[in-house]
Design an enzyme around this catalytic site. Structure first.
Site, short mmCIF file in Angstrom:
data_model
loop_
_atom_site.label_atom_id
_atom_site.label_comp_id
_atom_site.label_asym_id
_atom_site.label_seq_id
_atom_site.Cartn_x
_atom_site.Cartn_y
_atom_site.Cartn_z
CD GLU A 44 -2.77 0.86 2.63
OE1 GLU A 44 -3.73 1.63 2.79
OE2 GLU A 44 -2.50 -0.08 3.42
CE LYS A 124 -7.48 1.19 3.08
NZ LYS A 124 -6.30 1.53 3.92
CB CYS A 160 -4.97 -2.29 3.78
SG CYS A 160 -4.25 -2.69 5.43
#
Length: 552
Positions: A44, A124, A160
């Site tokens: 990330e 994200k 994530c």
């Protein structure tokens, strides 16, 4: 259809260092290509480092990150790697329809680089806003699903927190019939978290009926430590590959055909709990020293267990020759403490110096009459001045050697032993300090080398040696009892009534709670240190700065 070779590149990035981070991508992409990989996955926010916090809000920084992305894509192509699918993290931008004309908001983005250009972007969805995370305030959430075609295989992409929350993009992956789900991660270390990640990934693998490849970053960034430990689990949740913790590594694994037995790759063995914590502390110290431009550290060597463990950590982190250990004896310092400090410095190969503080203390006391605690603290403050003076003159980073138990109850001297730029044991309680020292010495014996920490530093009663015959237990409960109460009160948020119900002595409970509550102002001024538990002072835990409020 041929097998698809995946490489998970767990690398150590630095927040804001776009050039160095881009260079690391190029280096690891070359290694992945040499290993025959078709797709290489990075952590990330690879290009920017993580967590970038309010840097994301600077349009100039976002422009720099975007330029770095395109530059990396072109350089990959120029190096003959244009065919390689390279998935990296960076900061993106988004303007919502409801805010047309408004400034773009940053996003936490995964980007596919291939054939010399940016091919695909994914923002994200789930932005954590708890613990060490502040993403909901900084980033705009994504709303799309990302499925890549890599040599005819469908690869889902998330970032994530997207796998930690039910629903969202993962819940839509089965509709897209993915052969693999890859996850870019910047997941900070804390003790016991590793198995939680693998169990979560196994659950998501069963949901999408496909393997999950989890790539995590590694290294220290300020007070966070990233442990790597990247892994692959099969569609049935079985562990198929795992990279080592706390080291940069390229984990290679093959995605076979759906009707074939899943391939297994390298599986690094799990670490002993004390080894895991010790390596986390070393990684945090290495990252802080290097990323802040230091090459050496300086600390006071008292002959006690805390400074001994910090010195051993420092030698493992930056090399013993780059550790300056200073013995600063007073008229109260015992001979065995001075001997233990010298012995430890010799064992780790430190630059050992002796600077008596008696004349300096006498000069202060000749001008200003102090008694009791004020006189004791004067000794600690003189020592702090010496260490900071050496830091200014020679460029070393000063390390504070206090532990979490002492920090909890305020057993430190502001502008004395609390001075420094970094505190390696800030999130390690006293009982664990002894355990880590034992583990480090045992590891040395197993390797056939001299243990770094003198046995007497581990076994003798801890003392600040600020007055004749002083030991810590004069002012505090025994550390095993103290740590048990602190664990309940600080880590598990139990109040006085719960502590008494568990059988703790009321006098001990009242004393410990009072010490903890009154020491918040000190904790707020303590240096940064690596977070290794679920609740670390300065990151996750604070108490009201008042003596009028008491937790029930």
């Amino acid at each position: 259809m041929a097998h698809l070779r995946i490489a998970l590149a767990q690398i150590d990035t630095c927040v804001g260092d776009l050039d160095a981070n881009s260079g690391a991508v190029l280096d690891r992409a070359r290694q992945a290509a040499d290993a025959g990989a078709d797709l290489v996955v990075f952590p990330e926010m690879t290009i920017t480092g993580y967590p970038i916090e309010d840097l994301a809000l600077r349009a100039s920084f976002r422009r720099g990150a975007e330029a770095a992305l395109h530059r990396v894509a072109r350089e990959l192509d120029a190096a003959g790697l244009g065919h390689l699918a390279v998935l990296v993290g960076s900061v993106g931008e988004k303007t919502t329809r409801e805010h047309d004309g408004a400034p773009a908001r940053p996003t936490n983005q995964a980007v596919l680089l291939q054939h010399g250009a940016v091919q695909t972007r994914y923002d994200k969805h789930h932005l954590p806003n708890y613990g060490v995370f502040d993403e909901f305030r900084i980033f705009a959430p994504g709303d799309g699903v990302c499925v890549l075609d890599v040599r005819g295989r469908r690869v889902g992409v998330v970032i994530c927190e997207d796998i930690w929350q039910d629903g969202g993009p993962v819940s839509q992956m089965d509709e897209n019939e993915v052969s693999l789900l890859v996850v870019l991660n910047g997941s900070p270390f804390e003790e016991g978290k590793g198995h939680v990640r693998t169990e979560l990934a196994a659950r998501r693998a069963r949901e999408v009926q496909a393997p999950v490849a989890y790539c995590n970053m590694v290294g220290g960034q300020d007070d966070l430590v990233f442990d790597g430990g990247s892994f692959v689990v099969g569609a049935d949740g079985r562990l198929l590959a795992r990279a080592p913790q706390f080291h940069e590594h390229l984990l290679v694994w093959d995605l076979v055909e759906d009707d074939e037995e899943p391939a297994t790759g390298e599986i690094a063995p799990p670490l002993h709990p004390d080894q895991e914590i010790y390596q986390a502390l070393v990684a945090g110290l290495v990252g802080y020293v290097r990323k802040n431009g230091f090459r050496s550290v300086v600390l006071g060597l008292s002959g006690g267990i805390d400074s001994a463990l910090v010195a051993a950590l420092s030698a493992d982190a930056v090399g013993g020759a780059n550790v300056v250990g200073v013995s600063m004896p007073s008229r109260h310092s015992s001979e065995h403490s001075k001997d233990d400090a010298a012995d430890l410095a010799k064992r780790i190969g430190a630059d050992y110096r002796v600077q008596p503080i008696g004349p300096m203390v006498d000069a202060f006391e000749g001008e200003m009459h102090l008694e009791g605690v004020a006189a004791e603290n004067l000794q600690a403050r003189v020592r702090g001045v010496i260490l900071m003076g050496l830091s200014n003159a020679e460029g070393h980073l000063v390390l504070a050697t206090g532990n979490k138990s002492e920090l909890a109850v305020g057993y430190s001297t502001i502008y004395g032993d609390a001075v420094g730029g970094y505190a390696p044991l800030k999130d390690v309680d006293k009982s664990r300090v002894w355990a880590l020292a034992r583990w480090r010495n045992d590891a040395a014996i197993d390797a056939g080398v001299i243990p770094p920490i003198p046995e007497s530093s581990i076994t003798k009663p801890p003392s600040a040696e600020l007055r004749p015959g002083q030991v810590d237990q004069d002012s505090l409960p025994p550390y095993d009892l103290l740590d048990e109460v602190l664990d309940a009160y600080v880590e598990h948020a139990e109040g006085r009534a719960e502590l008494l119900a568990r059988g703790f002595d009321p006098e001990v409970v009242d004393k410990v709670l009072q010490l903890v509550d009154r020491a918040e102002w000190k904790r707020r001024q303590y240096p940064l240190g690596p977070k290794v538990t679920a609740l670390a002072f300065g990151r996750d835990r604070r108490l009201p700065i008042t003596t009028r409020w008491r937790e029930p």
